[in-house]
Scaffold this motif. Structure first.
Motif, PDB file in Angstrom:
ATOM      1  N   GLN A   1      -4.246  -9.825   8.272  1.00 60.73           N
ATOM      2  CA  GLN A   1      -5.150  -9.513   9.312  1.00 60.73           C
ATOM      3  C   GLN A   1      -6.148  -8.282   9.465  1.00 60.73           C
ATOM      4  N   GLN A   2      -5.560  -7.273   8.867  1.00 62.95           N
ATOM      5  CA  GLN A   2      -5.975  -6.323   8.995  1.00 62.95           C
ATOM      6  C   GLN A   2      -6.484  -5.329   7.867  1.00 62.95           C
ATOM      7  N   ALA A   3      -7.272  -5.359   7.860  1.00 62.27           N
ATOM      8  CA  ALA A   3      -7.935  -3.940   5.979  1.00 62.27           C
ATOM      9  C   ALA A   3      -8.758  -2.829   6.989  1.00 62.27           C
ATOM     10  N   THR A   4      -7.742  -1.716   6.598  1.00 62.55           N
ATOM     11  CA  THR A   4      -8.753  -0.789   6.971  1.00 62.55           C
ATOM     12  C   THR A   4      -9.496   0.685   5.942  1.00 62.55           C
ATOM     13  N   VAL A   5     -10.781   0.829   6.204  1.00 60.39           N
ATOM     14  CA  VAL A   5     -11.096   1.880   5.649  1.00 60.39           C
ATOM     15  C   VAL A   5     -10.458   3.354   5.845  1.00 60.39           C
ATOM     16  N   VAL A   6      -9.901   3.863   4.439  1.00 58.40           N
ATOM     17  CA  VAL A   6      -9.300   4.819   5.260  1.00 58.40           C
ATOM     18  C   VAL A   6      -9.656   6.085   4.339  1.00 58.40           C
ATOM     19  N   THR A   7     -10.177   7.212   5.201  1.00 53.13           N
ATOM     20  CA  THR A   7     -10.975   8.430   4.590  1.00 53.13           C
ATOM     21  C   THR A   7     -10.211   9.087   3.631  1.00 53.13           C
ATOM     22  N   THR A   8     -10.817  10.172   2.406  1.00 50.51           N
ATOM     23  CA  THR A   8     -10.475  11.024   2.741  1.00 50.51           C
ATOM     24  C   THR A   8     -11.317  12.567   2.394  1.00 50.51           C
ATOM     25  N   ASP A   9     -10.424  13.340   1.572  1.00 55.27           N
ATOM     26  CA  ASP A   9     -11.250  14.394   1.160  1.00 55.27           C
ATOM     27  C   ASP A   9     -12.519  13.850   0.053  1.00 55.27           C
ATOM     28  N   GLY A  10     -12.316  12.869  -0.956  1.00 56.96           N
ATOM     29  CA  GLY A  10     -13.369  12.244  -1.612  1.00 56.96           C
ATOM     30  C   GLY A  10     -14.112  11.030  -1.277  1.00 56.96           C
ATOM     31  N   LYS A  11     -13.472   9.434  -2.090  1.00 57.53           N
ATOM     32  CA  LYS A  11     -14.334   8.538  -1.836  1.00 57.53           C
ATOM     33  C   LYS A  11     -12.955   7.964  -0.892  1.00 57.53           C
ATOM     34  N   PRO A  12     -13.870   7.200   0.276  1.00 56.36           N
ATOM     35  CA  PRO A  12     -12.629   6.556   0.915  1.00 56.36           C
ATOM     36  C   PRO A  12     -11.798   5.230   0.521  1.00 56.36           C
ATOM     37  N   GLY A  13     -10.219   4.936   0.861  1.00 54.60           N
ATOM     38  CA  GLY A  13      -9.863   3.765   0.272  1.00 54.60           C
ATOM     39  C   GLY A  13      -9.741   2.969   0.784  1.00 54.60           C
ATOM     40  N   VAL A  14      -9.078   2.486   0.531  1.00 54.55           N
ATOM     41  CA  VAL A  14      -8.061   0.505   1.576  1.00 54.55           C
ATOM     42  C   VAL A  14      -6.796   0.428   1.970  1.00 54.55           C
ATOM     43  N   PHE A  15      -6.563   0.071   3.237  1.00 55.16           N
ATOM     44  CA  PHE A  15      -5.051  -0.194   4.262  1.00 55.16           C
ATOM     45  C   PHE A  15      -5.138  -1.373   4.479  1.00 55.16           C
ATOM     46  N   ALA A  16      -4.650  -2.596   3.288  1.00 56.78           N
ATOM     47  CA  ALA A  16      -5.017  -4.439   4.096  1.00 56.78           C
ATOM     48  C   ALA A  16      -3.271  -4.262   3.860  1.00 56.78           C
ATOM     49  N   THR A  17      -2.895  -5.176   5.355  1.00 59.82           N
ATOM     50  CA  THR A  17      -1.726  -6.338   5.039  1.00 59.82           C
ATOM     51  C   THR A  17      -2.309  -7.227   5.795  1.00 59.82           C
ATOM     52  N   LEU A  18      -0.630  -8.185   5.171  1.00 61.56           N
ATOM     53  CA  LEU A  18      -0.942  -9.425   5.410  1.00 61.56           C
ATOM     54  C   LEU A  18       0.874  -9.902   5.644  1.00 61.56           C
ATOM     55  N   ASP A  19       0.745 -10.223   7.319  1.00 61.07           N
ATOM     56  CA  ASP A  19       2.351 -10.657   7.518  1.00 61.07           C
ATOM     57  C   ASP A  19       2.205 -12.566   7.437  1.00 61.07           C
ATOM     58  N   ALA A  20       3.108 -13.127   6.815  1.00 64.99           N
ATOM     59  CA  ALA A  20       3.514 -14.241   6.268  1.00 64.99           C
ATOM     60  C   ALA A  20       4.518 -14.380   7.151  1.00 64.99           C
ATOM     61  N   GLY A  21       5.447 -13.932   7.931  1.00 64.99           N
ATOM     62  CA  GLY A  21       6.438 -13.834   8.744  1.00 64.99           C
ATOM     63  C   GLY A  21       7.022 -13.980   7.398  1.00 64.99           C
ATOM     64  N   ALA A  22       7.772 -13.654   6.479  1.00 63.11           N
ATOM     65  CA  ALA A  22       8.412 -14.122   5.294  1.00 63.11           C
ATOM     66  C   ALA A  22       9.384 -12.968   5.359  1.00 63.11           C
ATOM     67  N   PRO A  23      10.566 -13.024   4.560  1.00 64.98           N
ATOM     68  CA  PRO A  23      11.623 -12.130   4.857  1.00 64.98           C
ATOM     69  C   PRO A  23      11.348 -11.244   3.691  1.00 64.98           C
ATOM     70  N   LYS A  24      10.555 -11.259   2.612  1.00 64.18           N
ATOM     71  CA  LYS A  24      10.276 -10.202   1.522  1.00 64.18           C
ATOM     72  C   LYS A  24       8.476  -9.857   1.691  1.00 64.18           C
ATOM     73  N   THR A  25       8.416  -8.426   1.446  1.00 60.44           N
ATOM     74  CA  THR A  25       7.111  -7.825   1.410  1.00 60.44           C
ATOM     75  C   THR A  25       7.420  -7.030  -0.308  1.00 60.44           C
TER      76      THR A  25
END
Length: 501
Positions: free
Chosen positions: A81-105
């Motif tokens: 549902q969300q995938a964000t480009v994360v800036t760093t002092d070097g090359k950027p990363g990506v942080f993403a989450t998928l919420d399926a409404g499940a008990p476990k992550t």
């Protein structure tokens, strides 16, 4: 090249290699998803080929920030549902989450960068991701990043597409961290993982895994319980910094009265290791932990089942260090830190000769670390050692690196891997740690203290080398093709959902 295949042929091969291996009850539960995997085969292969064509090489500052943006879009397309480009002092990363409404992550670690390449060394262009016939293996994609790691990672994403396409909800929630600097030692991975929102999301996971292709040519699967740490170093010897030798390249006849920065570097390198180059001789170097009885037992068991002859053929070697027997060579692989020269450059290296006395020489090193060794301690020791021996002028530049990582075989993450492989008729081997490195320390260390590892069926080889490949349609009954790899990720997610905390 857009790959098109015969669905009938793919389905037959997939059925033989994958479907019949899974238990009957699981087979019934996953039937709609398997249909989707087969239906989406061409789509998934094309997605992988397109990703390989999107080249990101941190060492060359090539493909940024496009690589991170491409990774984020791949995640969104797969259902995050969300995938964000994360800036760093070097090359950027990506942080993403998928919420399926499940008990476990469950946590995921991805890398979107690849190693450098020289197209002249390849039989197939490294950025075209062509599908080729490989003798004894079947059809495979050749391209930089094919197996390390875009092939396995794309197979995982294809699993998410198949689950959603079948109308199923994902059995677990997902938290993804992707970086674009793994191939230069992950110098800024901590700036991604330890962002408050990323760390908080990871803290809710049962562990973190990286999609991988675990099968060797005999179909044997090894479950790694960790990885060695690494330091990437650049040692620079120059006339300017040394105060001796030339400040620019000069005629080699002057060597009779002018010092050589290149020889200065060679002599410095020689103090780091024994005469045969196989034992580290750095003063006050961190001491490695000895193998435990359990680790030795793992190695003994695996050495009986894994082919020494095949390993030698794959690596193009004739002898192990000190002509050690297979089991002892594997013990050495798992227990010993190393100092390796990746590259050594100084002066002229083109055709013919060029009689110069170079003003500078550079060595690229990687130092592998085993448990109980810290990257910071090893770096301090190397610098002090060189200074003590009269080489304090040589620049020691750490470009990346991190500590080793370990995960318990009793963790739910690892136990579920073993259980999933067994559902495919595979009895996997436990292995103390991967002799290579990845930045799992950010997950297993403080403050998260999570289990971390690698998972996935399928086969590929040639990481960091010419003609890197990943098998798509397997002609070897012991090895899963692309669809079988995708199914393994589907099965793993459902097993993780059922695993005890």
């Amino acid at each position: 090249m857009i790959y098109k295949s015969s669905h009938a042929a793919v389905f037959v091969a997939f059925s033989v290699l994958a479907f019949t291996s899974v238990s009957r009850s699981a087979d019934n539960d996953l039937a709609p998803i398997k249909t989707e995997i087969t239906k989406r085969h061409d789509e998934a292969v094309t997605r992988l080929q397109d990703w390989i064509k999107q080249v990101s090489i941190a060492a060359e500052n090539r493909g940024y920030p496009e690589g991170a943006e491409y990774m984020a879009q791949l995640a969104r397309d797969a259902g995050f549902q969300q995938a964000t480009v994360v800036t760093t002092d070097g090359k950027p990363g990506v942080f993403a989450t998928l919420d399926a409404g499940a008990p476990k992550t469950v946590g995921l670690y991805f890398m979107y960068d690849v190693k450098q390449f020289d197209p002249a060394e390849w039989t197939s262009p490294p950025t075209e991701a062509r599908l080729v016939d490989k003798s004894g293996l079947g059809k495979a994609i050749i391209g930089r990043g094919a197996v390390n790691q875009k092939g396995p990672e794309s197979a995982f994403l294809a699993a998410l597409h198949a689950i959603r396409g079948a109308g199923n909800k994902l059995p677990v929630n997902l938290v993804m961290v992707a970086e674009g600097e793994e191939e230069i030692g992950s110098p800024h991975i901590g700036q991604i993982v330890h962002k408050p929102e990323v760390q908080a999301a990871l803290a809710k996971t049962t562990g973190v895994f990286m999609p991988h292709s675990t099968q060797d040519l005999d179909g044997i699967v090894t479950v790694n319980l960790g990885s060695k740490g690494v330091i990437e170093l650049e040692l620079v010897s120059s006339g300017e910094k040394w105060g001796r030798g030339p400040g620019k390249d000069i005629h080699s006849s002057l060597k009779a009265m002018v010092d050589s920065p290149a020889w200065h570097l060679v002599k410095a390198l020689d103090t780091l290791v024994s005469a045969d180059g196989n034992e580290i001789t750095v003063d006050n170097y961190p001491k490695p932990r000895s193998l435990s009885a359990d680790e030795k037992a793992m190695i003994a068991e695996a050495s009986k089942k894994r082919s020494e002859a095949q390993a030698k053929k794959q690596f193009s070697v004739q002898h192990w260090i000190n002509d050690l027997p297979w089991e002892q060579a594997n013990e050495r692989l798992e227990s010993q830190p190393t100092i390796n020269i990746e590259g050594l450059v100084g002066g002229y290296t083109g055709p013919g000769g060029k009689t110069i006395l170079p003003h500078k020489a550079v060595a690229k090193l990687d130092l592998r670390l085993v448990p109980d060794m810290k990257a910071a301690d090893a770096l301090v020791a190397v610098k002090a050692h060189l200074a003590k021996r009269g080489f304090g002028d040589i620049e020691v530049n750490m470009t990346g690196g991190y500590d080793p990582t370990s995960t318990s075989a009793d963790s739910a993450l690892i136990k579920t891997q073993v259980a999933t492989y067994k559902q495919f008729g595979i009895d996997p081997l436990l292995w103390p740690r991967n002799a290579g490195s990845y930045p799992g320390y950010v997950f297993t260390g403080e403050p998260l203290k999570l289990a971390a590892g690698h998972f996935g069926l399928g086969h590929g080889s040639g990481a960091h080398a010419p003609d890197e490949y990943y098998v798509i349609e397997s002609s070897n009954p012991k090895i899963q093709g692309y669809d079988g790899a995708i199914l393994s990720f589907v099965q793993y997610l459902y097993e993780l959902a059922k695993a005890p905390n």
